[in-house]
Design a protein around this motif. Structure first.
Motif, mmCIF file in Angstrom:
data_model
loop_
_atom_site.group_PDB
_atom_site.id
_atom_site.type_symbol
_atom_site.label_atom_id
_atom_site.label_comp_id
_atom_site.label_asym_id
_atom_site.label_seq_id
_atom_site.Cartn_x
_atom_site.Cartn_y
_atom_site.Cartn_z
ATOM 1 N N LEU A 1 3.539 1.521 -6.299
ATOM 2 C CA LEU A 1 2.613 0.630 -7.000
ATOM 3 C C LEU A 1 2.615 -0.765 -6.374
ATOM 4 O O LEU A 1 1.550 -1.399 -6.237
ATOM 5 C CB LEU A 1 2.988 0.538 -8.480
ATOM 6 C CG LEU A 1 2.723 1.793 -9.318
ATOM 7 C CD1 LEU A 1 3.260 1.608 -10.731
ATOM 8 C CD2 LEU A 1 1.218 2.106 -9.349
ATOM 9 N N LEU A 2 3.769 -1.247 -5.979
ATOM 10 C CA LEU A 2 3.854 -2.555 -5.326
ATOM 11 C C LEU A 2 3.148 -2.530 -3.976
ATOM 12 O O LEU A 2 2.452 -3.486 -3.604
ATOM 13 C CB LEU A 2 5.314 -2.959 -5.148
ATOM 14 C CG LEU A 2 6.049 -3.381 -6.428
ATOM 15 C CD1 LEU A 2 7.527 -3.603 -6.141
ATOM 16 C CD2 LEU A 2 5.421 -4.638 -7.018
ATOM 17 N N LEU A 3 3.313 -1.434 -3.243
ATOM 18 C CA LEU A 3 2.599 -1.301 -1.967
ATOM 19 C C LEU A 3 1.094 -1.296 -2.187
ATOM 20 O O LEU A 3 0.332 -1.899 -1.417
ATOM 21 C CB LEU A 3 3.040 -0.019 -1.257
ATOM 22 C CG LEU A 3 4.445 -0.034 -0.644
ATOM 23 C CD1 LEU A 3 4.840 1.358 -0.165
ATOM 24 C CD2 LEU A 3 4.508 -1.026 0.510
ATOM 25 N N ALA A 4 0.668 -0.612 -3.238
ATOM 26 C CA ALA A 4 -0.766 -0.567 -3.548
ATOM 27 C C ALA A 4 -1.308 -1.948 -3.888
ATOM 28 O O ALA A 4 -2.478 -2.265 -3.610
ATOM 29 C CB ALA A 4 -1.020 0.395 -4.706
ATOM 30 N N ILE A 5 -0.479 -2.784 -4.490
ATOM 31 C CA ILE A 5 -0.914 -4.135 -4.863
ATOM 32 C C ILE A 5 -1.033 -5.035 -3.639
ATOM 33 O O ILE A 5 -2.005 -5.793 -3.495
ATOM 34 C CB ILE A 5 0.074 -4.741 -5.883
ATOM 35 C CG1 ILE A 5 -0.026 -4.006 -7.219
ATOM 36 C CG2 ILE A 5 -0.207 -6.238 -6.096
ATOM 37 C CD1 ILE A 5 1.027 -4.415 -8.222
ATOM 38 N N PHE A 6 -0.068 -4.945 -2.738
ATOM 39 C CA PHE A 6 0.001 -5.905 -1.633
ATOM 40 C C PHE A 6 -0.674 -5.432 -0.352
ATOM 41 O O PHE A 6 -0.972 -6.252 0.526
ATOM 42 C CB PHE A 6 1.466 -6.264 -1.348
ATOM 43 C CG PHE A 6 2.113 -7.040 -2.455
ATOM 44 C CD1 PHE A 6 1.757 -8.361 -2.705
ATOM 45 C CD2 PHE A 6 3.053 -6.444 -3.283
ATOM 46 C CE1 PHE A 6 2.336 -9.083 -3.726
ATOM 47 C CE2 PHE A 6 3.634 -7.154 -4.312
ATOM 48 C CZ PHE A 6 3.278 -8.482 -4.542
ATOM 49 N N ILE A 7 -0.907 -4.126 -0.213
ATOM 50 C CA ILE A 7 -1.591 -3.639 0.986
ATOM 51 C C ILE A 7 -3.057 -4.050 0.949
ATOM 52 O O ILE A 7 -3.725 -3.941 -0.089
ATOM 53 C CB ILE A 7 -1.460 -2.098 1.095
ATOM 54 C CG1 ILE A 7 -0.020 -1.708 1.436
ATOM 55 C CG2 ILE A 7 -2.418 -1.531 2.125
ATOM 56 C CD1 ILE A 7 0.436 -2.127 2.817
ATOM 57 N N LYS A 8 -3.583 -4.480 2.087
ATOM 58 C CA LYS A 8 -4.968 -4.960 2.152
ATOM 59 C C LYS A 8 -5.974 -3.829 2.353
ATOM 60 O O LYS A 8 -7.062 -3.846 1.782
ATOM 61 C CB LYS A 8 -5.102 -5.965 3.312
ATOM 62 C CG LYS A 8 -4.197 -7.184 3.197
ATOM 63 C CD LYS A 8 -4.607 -8.072 2.042
ATOM 64 C CE LYS A 8 -3.775 -9.352 2.014
ATOM 65 N NZ LYS A 8 -4.141 -10.235 0.883
ATOM 66 N N ARG A 9 -5.615 -2.861 3.166
ATOM 67 C CA ARG A 9 -6.558 -1.808 3.513
ATOM 68 C C ARG A 9 -6.880 -0.939 2.298
ATOM 69 O O ARG A 9 -5.972 -0.386 1.669
ATOM 70 C CB ARG A 9 -5.998 -0.936 4.631
ATOM 71 C CG ARG A 9 -5.906 -1.636 5.983
ATOM 72 C CD ARG A 9 -5.261 -0.765 7.018
ATOM 73 N NE ARG A 9 -5.964 0.513 7.170
ATOM 74 C CZ ARG A 9 -5.557 1.482 7.985
ATOM 75 N NH1 ARG A 9 -4.451 1.311 8.699
ATOM 76 N NH2 ARG A 9 -6.232 2.598 8.061
ATOM 77 N N PRO A 10 -8.147 -0.787 1.931
ATOM 78 C CA PRO A 10 -8.541 -0.005 0.753
ATOM 79 C C PRO A 10 -8.087 1.450 0.807
ATOM 80 O O PRO A 10 -7.686 2.014 -0.216
ATOM 81 C CB PRO A 10 -10.065 -0.113 0.753
ATOM 82 C CG PRO A 10 -10.361 -1.363 1.498
ATOM 83 C CD PRO A 10 -9.316 -1.456 2.559
#
Length: 254
Positions: free
Chosen positions: A23-32
């Motif tokens: 979930l944290l990766l999903a929040i901070f990753i830029k690529r959709p």
């Protein structure tokens, strides 16, 4: 060092930590596309590890089954592995137990049935920082209060893990050759690793599983569909134990 690393490993083996990390990766990753992938992965793990039916099936498959008490033979001693008491400095005037108290309650029942003559309790305090009362001594207190004579109880309070339980018990048994027929008692989920360690240490013992997490199958909505926080705890316990078993195998401990 091995003891400390095993304690740290517990954190990284928690399914809830995996979900939170995704979930944290999903929040901070830029690529959709990656964001969507991480969200789907987190959702999938959340559904998997919160499902009580799947957790129960996995636990039933791993645990070593129960032996009916009326089928237990007579033994010179039961070897009891600890890990089921918690010493509290703020409430030190009693013994605090967890769910795994069956590890010593069931052997106590066998003692009352005349199936075992003595108890060998192995286990230290298990604390990474500080020092508490060894678990073997805490369980001894309970057995004494239950009417077991002091001369029927042997304690070993230095072991901090299953391998040390086996090695220290093996050393103790060399000094007590009269204790020949032995019954190894621990939680059902922990029996595979325990039996392997004791056999590797040269201790030949029959096994008696206690403290079962797997239960009878139920096909009700609350068991099949409705998520459960308890399922996360069960998966964490199971993943930690399987990982420990594999590590012990690779290191030649069991």
């Amino acid at each position: 060092m091995f003891f400390i690393l095993s304690k740290l490993l517990q954190l990284f083996l928690m399914p809830l930590v995996w979900v939170l990390a995704l979930l944290l990766l999903a929040i901070f990753i830029k690529r959709p596309s990656l964001k969507r992938t991480f969200l789907l992965a987190a959702t999938g793990l959340l559904l998997l590890f919160s499902n009580p039916f799947l957790e129960n099936e996995a636990m039933r498959a791993w645990e070593i089954g129960a032996v009916p008490m009326n089928q237990v033979k007579n033994y010179d001693a039961a070897i009891i592995l600890t890990g089921v008491t918690r010493y509290r400095e703020d409430i030190p005037d009693r013994v605090h137990t967890s769910k795994g108290a069956d590890r010593f309650l069931h052997p106590l029942q066998l003692y009352r049935l005349g199936k075992i003559k003595k108890f060998i309790i192995t286990g230290g305090d298990g604390k990474v920082l500080g020092k508490g009362i060894p678990e073997a001594e805490q369980i001894e207190k309970v057995l004494l209060m239950a009417g077991v004579p002091e001369e029927a109880i042997y304690t070993e309070g230095n072991s901090r893990n299953t391998r040390e339980n086996a090695l220290n018990t093996a050393a103790f048994l060399k000094q007590h050759p009269e204790l020949k027929k032995l019954l190894l008692v621990t939680s059902a989920f922990h029996m595979r690793r325990s039996e392997g360690c004791f056999r590797k240490a040269g201790v030949q013992a029959d096994t008696f599983s206690a403290d079962f997490y797997g239960k009878e199958r139920a096909f009700t909505p609350d068991e099949i569909i409705i998520p459960s926080a308890d399922a996360f705890e069960g998966w964490h316990l199971l993943i930690h134990e399987i990982t420990g078993y594999i590590v012990y195998k690779l290191m030649g401990y069991c």
